[in-house]
Design a protein around this motif. Structure first.
Motif, short mmCIF file in Angstrom:
data_model
loop_
_atom_site.label_atom_id
_atom_site.label_comp_id
_atom_site.label_asym_id
_atom_site.label_seq_id
_atom_site.Cartn_x
_atom_site.Cartn_y
_atom_site.Cartn_z
N VAL A 241 0.86 -1.21 -0.02
CA VAL A 241 0.16 0.06 0.06
C VAL A 241 1.02 1.30 -0.03
N CYS A 242 2.14 1.18 0.72
CA CYS A 242 2.90 2.53 0.83
C CYS A 242 4.01 2.22 -0.24
N GLU A 243 3.82 1.56 -1.14
CA GLU A 243 5.15 1.77 -2.14
C GLU A 243 5.26 3.11 -2.76
N SER A 244 4.36 3.89 -2.82
CA SER A 244 4.52 5.32 -3.39
C SER A 244 4.82 6.24 -2.20
N VAL A 245 4.76 6.17 -1.05
CA VAL A 245 5.13 6.56 0.11
C VAL A 245 6.67 6.64 0.21
N LEU A 246 7.23 8.07 0.28
CA LEU A 246 8.69 8.21 0.59
C LEU A 246 8.96 7.54 1.94
N ALA A 247 10.08 7.08 1.91
CA ALA A 247 10.48 6.30 3.20
C ALA A 247 10.67 7.28 4.43
N ARG A 248 10.94 8.75 4.02
CA ARG A 248 10.96 9.80 5.23
C ARG A 248 9.43 10.17 5.55
N GLU A 249 8.59 9.73 4.95
CA GLU A 249 7.19 9.94 5.55
C GLU A 249 6.67 8.99 6.38
#
Length: 66
Positions: free
Chosen positions: A17-25
């Motif tokens: 689900v979070c593959e498009s979320v930047l790691a820093r987020e």
């Protein structure tokens, strides 16, 4: 709290689900993770159901968090 197989499923759904979320987020990932955990605690353990919960949680966040 969850058996190893369920824990692995929860992590896999979160990552997908979070593959498009930047790691820093981390706030966005934490929000999605908490919603997925809530659903699993209520008994939702199907990959599709958990993914839907995660996607709904992610889509409810401000655009800058996605």
């Amino acid at each position: 709290m969850f058996d190893p197989a369920t824990s692995a499923l929860l992590r896999a759904v979160l990552d997908e689900v979070c593959e498009s979320v930047l790691a820093r987020e981390t706030g966005a990932r934490t929000h999605v993770a908490s919603k997925i955990l809530e659903a699993a605690t209520r008994g939702e353990v199907s990959p599709a159901g958990l993914s839907q919960v995660g996607c709904e949680a992610l889509s409810g966040l401000p655009t800058m968090c996605r």
